[in-house]
Scaffold this motif. Structure first.
Motif, short mmCIF file in Angstrom:
data_model
loop_
_atom_site.label_atom_id
_atom_site.label_comp_id
_atom_site.label_asym_id
_atom_site.label_seq_id
_atom_site.Cartn_x
_atom_site.Cartn_y
_atom_site.Cartn_z
N VAL A 225 -8.13 8.92 6.05
CA VAL A 225 -7.84 7.64 6.22
C VAL A 225 -8.90 6.99 7.00
O VAL A 225 -9.36 7.69 7.89
CB VAL A 225 -6.46 7.84 7.37
N SER B 298 -6.64 1.49 3.56
CA SER B 298 -5.66 0.23 3.99
C SER B 298 -6.57 -0.57 4.96
O SER B 298 -6.11 -1.72 4.90
CB SER B 298 -4.53 0.70 4.43
N HIS B 299 -7.48 -0.06 5.69
CA HIS B 299 -8.10 -0.60 6.60
C HIS B 299 -9.57 -1.13 6.16
O HIS B 299 -10.21 -1.91 6.93
CB HIS B 299 -8.28 0.06 8.02
N THR C 114 -2.55 7.77 11.73
CA THR C 114 -2.38 6.85 10.85
C THR C 114 -1.07 6.22 10.88
O THR C 114 -0.01 6.62 11.67
CB THR C 114 -2.58 7.44 9.28
N PHE C 115 -0.70 5.11 10.16
CA PHE C 115 0.53 4.48 9.85
C PHE C 115 1.34 5.50 9.09
O PHE C 115 0.91 6.15 8.11
CB PHE C 115 0.49 3.14 9.17
N ALA D 272 0.94 -1.21 -0.01
CA ALA D 272 -0.17 0.06 -0.03
C ALA D 272 0.78 1.38 -0.12
O ALA D 272 0.48 2.25 -0.41
CB ALA D 272 -0.87 -0.05 1.19
N ASP E 200 -7.01 6.68 1.93
CA ASP E 200 -6.19 5.74 2.32
C ASP E 200 -7.09 4.71 2.98
O ASP E 200 -7.67 4.93 4.10
CB ASP E 200 -5.13 6.17 3.43
N GLU F 111 2.41 -9.43 1.30
CA GLU F 111 2.81 -7.89 1.17
C GLU F 111 1.98 -7.45 -0.22
O GLU F 111 1.75 -8.62 -1.00
CB GLU F 111 4.29 -7.66 0.91
N GLY F 112 1.35 -6.63 -0.16
CA GLY F 112 0.78 -6.03 -1.24
C GLY F 112 -0.28 -4.80 -1.16
O GLY F 112 -0.57 -4.53 0.07
N HIS G 58 -1.45 -6.47 3.63
CA HIS G 58 -0.53 -6.72 4.57
C HIS G 58 -1.27 -8.06 5.40
O HIS G 58 -2.57 -7.46 5.71
CB HIS G 58 -0.24 -5.67 5.49
N LYS H 185 -4.14 -6.97 7.90
CA LYS H 185 -5.39 -6.23 7.39
C LYS H 185 -6.56 -7.21 7.05
O LYS H 185 -6.28 -8.47 7.30
CB LYS H 185 -4.84 -5.41 6.05
C1 LIG Z 1 -0.94 -1.07 6.53
C2 LIG Z 1 -0.94 0.60 6.28
C3 LIG Z 1 -0.35 1.07 5.21
C4 LIG Z 1 0.79 0.50 4.56
O1 LIG Z 1 0.44 -0.55 4.02
P1 LIG Z 1 1.80 -1.41 3.52
O2 LIG Z 1 0.83 -2.54 2.61
O3 LIG Z 1 2.31 -2.34 4.50
O4 LIG Z 1 2.62 -0.87 2.64
C5 LIG Z 1 -0.70 2.57 5.01
N1 LIG Z 1 -1.72 3.25 5.52
C6 LIG Z 1 -2.36 2.76 6.60
C7 LIG Z 1 -3.43 3.31 7.21
C8 LIG Z 1 -2.16 1.38 6.85
O5 LIG Z 1 -2.74 0.93 8.28
#
Ligand SMILES: *Cc1c(COP(=O)(O)O)cnc(C)c1O
Length: 385
Positions: A132, A160-161, A79-80, A54, A158, A195-196, A186, A189
């Motif tokens: 996010v 990601s979640h 956020t991450f 991500a 974002d 990974e991806g 990840h 998640k």
């Molecule tokens: C996990 C995460 C990322 C990065 O994800 P990767 O696939 O590990 O690079 C980015 N933003 C948020 C909010 C995340 O939780």
């Protein structure tokens, strides 16, 4: 130790990956486009670009929207670090905005105030705003979108979640109110490829740019070349890209996982509802809910009430000692030493600071049994007494 998150791998997942290992292509084969098509159909977005994380998806999303030196990207500090780091890769500046106290999501009200303020003082406006979807709960994208039209910025979600979540009855990733949405695969998640990551969009130009950037800026499409091809071997590099490609093993795992996405999110929601019921009488703030919004529940984050007289560190350590693998999401990015002088955050953001001080993520994953969940609840009840 009951972990806070864990992947769910089926025999079908394993067989899907093994089939690729026995096939002709480990990378740049048919599994990646098949996975892209499946995700874009699932989300209702026209195009999808699979990448190796991500973080890479954020980087090529920002670049394709022309983020560069002199530009600002505004986002949430809860956020991450990857959300902000990818802007620094582009040479841009990051400004962190305050969050909603109950969800930890970017406060759209605060975003509106900051935009108005900066415009009236002649200060810089963002090129990109990145909401996010913390823990899997979508931000109020319709209002972010309205502000983007008024102030002329682009929007990258974002998510990601949040794959499998919904907003206004539409899947997160439909990009109805954004230019691009990115997902993480990840293992902690909602679904995984090891990974991806993936970027989805309805904009053909952005999809083409992201495609180019994920693989060295190289094209084999004669229509994109500066001259006609010299032969069957010919390709041209027309931009400076990266090797951010996803492998076919990863894509096959993703395709197989995607078949269970609604089951994953359904199970997470079932367990989250059960937590809500069984924690209702404890002095904790439960995860925020929003009308017409289905959280993908990547995280189940509670907030420890100050009235308990127990601080978060005490609760965290006591639960860990009892074998409950709690976690904290997240340390506000502006508190990271690397960001002290880089970010445009005007000191501490009160709601983000408060959220960080109180929040703790309880175990939530597909194979968490009700018995395990009862142990978490009993441990928490004991610790808060
Ligand atoms: C996990 C995460 C990322 C990065 O994800 P990767 O696939 O590990 O690079 C980015 N933003 C948020 C909010 C995340 O939780």
């Amino acid at each position: 130790m009951i972990p806070y998150g864990k992947q769910s791998i089926s025999e079908e997942d394993i067989e899907a990956v093994v089939r690729i290992l026995r096939s002709d292509f480990l990378t740049q084969g048919p599994a990646v486009p098949a996975f892209e098509q499946a995700v874009s159909e699932y989300c209702g977005a026209r195009f999808a670009v699979a990448v190796n994380s991500a973080t890479s998806a954020l980087h090529i999303a920002y670049l394709s929207l022309n983020l560069g030196p002199g530009d600002e990207l505004w986002t949430s500090p809860i956020t991450f670090v990857a959300t902000a780091n990818a802007a620094l890769y582009c040479g841009a500046k990051v400004r962190f905005l305050d969050v909603e106290p109950d969800s930890g999501n970017l406060s759209v009200e605060n975003l509106g105030i900051r935009l108005r303020e900066n415009r009236s003082r002649g200060l810089s406006l963002p090129k990109i705003v990145v909401p996010v979807h913390l823990g899997g709960l979508s931000c109020d994208m319709e209002r972010v979108h309205a502000l983007s039209l008024e102030y002329g910025f682009s929007v990258v979600e974002d998510a990601s979640h949040a794959i499998g979540g919904r907003y206004q009855s539409t899947p997160v990733g439909s990009c109805r109110f954004s230019n691009i949405t990115i997902f993480s695969f990840h293992p902690v998640k909602v679904m995984t490829t090891g990974e991806g990551g993936m970027a989805v969009t309805n904009d053909l130009t952005l999809a083409k740019r992201m495609n180019l950037l994920r693989s060295h800026g190289i094209t084999r499409d004669p229509a994109e070349m500066t001259t006609s091809p010299e032969g069957g071997w010919y390709y041209q590099q027309i931009a400076l890209g990266f090797n951010y490609r996803m492998t076919d093993m990863q894509a096959a795992l993703g395709l197989s996982q995607l078949e269970r996405i609604d089951e994953f999110v359904g199970r997470r929601n079932y367990l989250a509802d059960r937590y809500d019921r069984l924690l209702a009488n404890l002095p904790v703030g439960l995860p925020a809910r929003r009308d017409d919004t289905l959280s993908a529940f990547h995280l189940y984050a509670i907030r420890i009430d100050e009235k308990t007289g127990k601080d978060r560190r005490y609760v965290f350590e006591a639960l860990r000692d009892l074998g409950i693998g709690v976690q904290v999401h997240y340390i506000p990015v502006y508190m990271q030493p690397y960001y002290y002088e880089l970010s445009e955050a005007a000191g501490e953001l009160p709601e983000a600071g408060q959220y960080y001080k109180a929040t703790i993520s309880l175990p939530l994953f597909h194979s968490l049994s009700e018995d395990m969940q009862d142990r978490v609840i009993a441990a928490l009840t004991g610790v808060l007494k």
